[in-house]
Motif scaffolding. Structure first.
Motif, PDB file in Angstrom:
ATOM      1  N   GLU A   1       6.518  11.849   8.793  1.00  0.00           N
ATOM      2  CA  GLU A   1       7.432  12.921   9.180  1.00  0.00           C
ATOM      3  C   GLU A   1       7.475  12.981  10.701  1.00  0.00           C
ATOM      4  N   LEU A   2       8.670  13.047  11.278  1.00  0.00           N
ATOM      5  CA  LEU A   2       8.836  13.060  12.723  1.00  0.00           C
ATOM      6  C   LEU A   2       9.059  14.492  13.220  1.00  0.00           C
ATOM      7  N   PRO A   3       8.806  14.748  14.494  1.00  0.00           N
ATOM      8  CA  PRO A   3       8.864  16.113  15.029  1.00  0.00           C
ATOM      9  C   PRO A   3      10.207  16.827  14.852  1.00  0.00           C
ATOM     10  N   ASP A   4      11.296  16.090  14.754  1.00  0.00           N
ATOM     11  CA  ASP A   4      12.604  16.726  14.621  1.00  0.00           C
ATOM     12  C   ASP A   4      13.033  16.938  13.179  1.00  0.00           C
ATOM     13  N   GLY A   5      12.142  16.658  12.229  1.00  0.00           N
ATOM     14  CA  GLY A   5      12.460  16.837  10.817  1.00  0.00           C
ATOM     15  C   GLY A   5      12.962  15.578  10.134  1.00  0.00           C
ATOM     16  N   SER A   6      13.211  14.535  10.911  1.00  0.00           N
ATOM     17  CA  SER A   6      13.582  13.266  10.297  1.00  0.00           C
ATOM     18  C   SER A   6      12.299  12.577   9.815  1.00  0.00           C
ATOM     19  N   ARG A   7      12.457  11.424   9.189  1.00  0.00           N
ATOM     20  CA  ARG A   7      11.261  10.718   8.707  1.00  0.00           C
ATOM     21  C   ARG A   7      11.460   9.219   8.786  1.00  0.00           C
TER      22      ARG A   7
ATOM     23  N   LEU B   1      -2.227   1.969   6.675  1.00  0.00           N
ATOM     24  CA  LEU B   1      -2.526   3.404   6.793  1.00  0.00           C
ATOM     25  C   LEU B   1      -3.541   3.718   7.885  1.00  0.00           C
ATOM     26  N   PRO B   2      -4.677   3.024   7.972  1.00  0.00           N
ATOM     27  CA  PRO B   2      -5.620   3.336   9.050  1.00  0.00           C
ATOM     28  C   PRO B   2      -5.029   3.135  10.453  1.00  0.00           C
ATOM     29  N   ARG B   3      -4.168   2.140  10.595  1.00  0.00           N
ATOM     30  CA  ARG B   3      -3.549   1.911  11.904  1.00  0.00           C
ATOM     31  C   ARG B   3      -2.599   3.057  12.274  1.00  0.00           C
ATOM     32  N   LEU B   4      -1.839   3.529  11.295  1.00  0.00           N
ATOM     33  CA  LEU B   4      -0.938   4.656  11.549  1.00  0.00           C
ATOM     34  C   LEU B   4      -1.725   5.944  11.787  1.00  0.00           C
ATOM     35  N   ILE B   5      -2.825   6.117  11.068  1.00  0.00           N
ATOM     36  CA  ILE B   5      -3.688   7.285  11.279  1.00  0.00           C
ATOM     37  C   ILE B   5      -4.307   7.225  12.670  1.00  0.00           C
ATOM     38  N   SER B   6      -4.805   6.060  13.055  1.00  0.00           N
ATOM     39  CA  SER B   6      -5.407   5.891  14.368  1.00  0.00           C
ATOM     40  C   SER B   6      -4.413   6.199  15.492  1.00  0.00           C
ATOM     41  N   ALA B   7      -3.145   5.910  15.257  1.00  0.00           N
ATOM     42  CA  ALA B   7      -2.095   6.204  16.236  1.00  0.00           C
ATOM     43  C   ALA B   7      -1.653   7.666  16.163  1.00  0.00           C
ATOM     44  N   GLN B   8      -2.319   8.447  15.316  1.00  0.00           N
ATOM     45  CA  GLN B   8      -2.056   9.889  15.148  1.00  0.00           C
ATOM     46  C   GLN B   8      -0.619  10.163  14.709  1.00  0.00           C
ATOM     47  N   LEU B   9      -0.147   9.373  13.742  1.00  0.00           N
ATOM     48  CA  LEU B   9       1.226   9.506  13.271  1.00  0.00           C
ATOM     49  C   LEU B   9       1.342  10.237  11.933  1.00  0.00           C
ATOM     50  N   GLY B  10       0.232  10.620  11.340  1.00  0.00           N
ATOM     51  CA  GLY B  10       0.259  11.423  10.118  1.00  0.00           C
ATOM     52  C   GLY B  10       0.936  10.773   8.921  1.00  0.00           C
TER      53      GLY B  10
ATOM     54  N   VAL C   1       3.537  -0.525  13.417  1.00  0.00           N
ATOM     55  CA  VAL C   1       2.904   0.646  14.033  1.00  0.00           C
ATOM     56  C   VAL C   1       3.608   0.984  15.345  1.00  0.00           C
ATOM     57  N   GLN C   2       3.936  -0.011  16.139  1.00  0.00           N
ATOM     58  CA  GLN C   2       4.633   0.221  17.409  1.00  0.00           C
ATOM     59  C   GLN C   2       6.016   0.832  17.184  1.00  0.00           C
ATOM     60  N   VAL C   3       6.754   0.338  16.220  1.00  0.00           N
ATOM     61  CA  VAL C   3       8.090   0.861  15.922  1.00  0.00           C
ATOM     62  C   VAL C   3       8.007   2.314  15.465  1.00  0.00           C
ATOM     63  N   VAL C   4       7.051   2.616  14.599  1.00  0.00           N
ATOM     64  CA  VAL C   4       6.889   3.994  14.126  1.00  0.00           C
ATOM     65  C   VAL C   4       6.473   4.897  15.285  1.00  0.00           C
ATOM     66  N   ARG C   5       5.557   4.429  16.123  1.00  0.00           N
ATOM     67  CA  ARG C   5       5.123   5.211  17.289  1.00  0.00           C
ATOM     68  C   ARG C   5       6.309   5.512  18.206  1.00  0.00           C
ATOM     69  N   GLU C   6       7.133   4.513  18.473  1.00  0.00           N
ATOM     70  CA  GLU C   6       8.302   4.714  19.335  1.00  0.00           C
ATOM     71  C   GLU C   6       9.279   5.718  18.726  1.00  0.00           C
ATOM     72  N   ALA C   7       9.503   5.645  17.425  1.00  0.00           N
ATOM     73  CA  ALA C   7      10.390   6.604  16.760  1.00  0.00           C
ATOM     74  C   ALA C   7       9.811   8.008  16.852  1.00  0.00           C
ATOM     75  N   TYR C   8       8.497   8.122  16.680  1.00  0.00           N
ATOM     76  CA  TYR C   8       7.837   9.434  16.754  1.00  0.00           C
ATOM     77  C   TYR C   8       8.003  10.043  18.148  1.00  0.00           C
ATOM     78  N   ILE C   9       7.779   9.231  19.167  1.00  0.00           N
ATOM     79  CA  ILE C   9       7.916   9.719  20.545  1.00  0.00           C
ATOM     80  C   ILE C   9       9.365  10.106  20.832  1.00  0.00           C
ATOM     81  N   GLU C  10      10.298   9.228  20.471  1.00  0.00           N
ATOM     82  CA  GLU C  10      11.717   9.505  20.721  1.00  0.00           C
ATOM     83  C   GLU C  10      12.163  10.785  20.022  1.00  0.00           C
TER      84      GLU C  10
END
Length: 121
Positions: free
Chosen positions: A37-43, A13-22, A101-110
């Motif tokens: 939750e991702l910007p397009d409504g997916s998760r 959780l702290p790593r995902l929070i630090s990456a600003q992924l909510g 964390v990297q995989v989640v970050r990439e999904a969030y950006i995409e």
């Protein structure tokens, strides 16, 4: 609580929070997990497996960690795609958690880019 008994959620959780992924902890009949939750409504759902075979847990200690699973679910909830799994691959715990964390970050950006393009469309 000693480091050997702290739950893996205290690392993830702290790593995902630090990456600003909510991230937010969640759970259901299958177990405990983290949702982003991702910007397009997916998760994205992040869950772990343990050396005793338990699935979908973020509350086990690192010593019992056997891997992470990351799944993407479309906004409608009817399509699920595995983005990452390390169960049974003996990836070192720290490297495994960093990879999640990297995989989640990439999904969030995409998904963020796709959401912006859809708005522009």
């Amino acid at each position: 609580m000693s480091m050997s008994h702290r739950p893996v959620s205290r690392d993830l959780l702290p790593r995902l929070i630090s990456a600003q992924l909510g991230p937010r902890p969640d759970g259901d009949a299958e177990g405990t997990f983290v949702l982003v939750e991702l910007p397009d409504g997916s998760r994205v759902k992040v869950s772990g497996t343990t050396t005793d075979g338990a699935e979908c847990s973020i509350e086990h200690p690192p010593a019992a960690h056997a891997g992470w699973a990351v799944e993407w679910t479309c906004p409608e909830g009817d399509h699920v795609l595995s983005l990452y799994t390390s169960h049974g691959q003996q990836v070192p715990y720290e490297a495994d958690t960093d990879a999640v964390v990297q995989v989640v970050r990439e999904a969030y950006i995409e998904r963020g880019v796709l959401a912006v393009l859809a708005d522009l469309g």
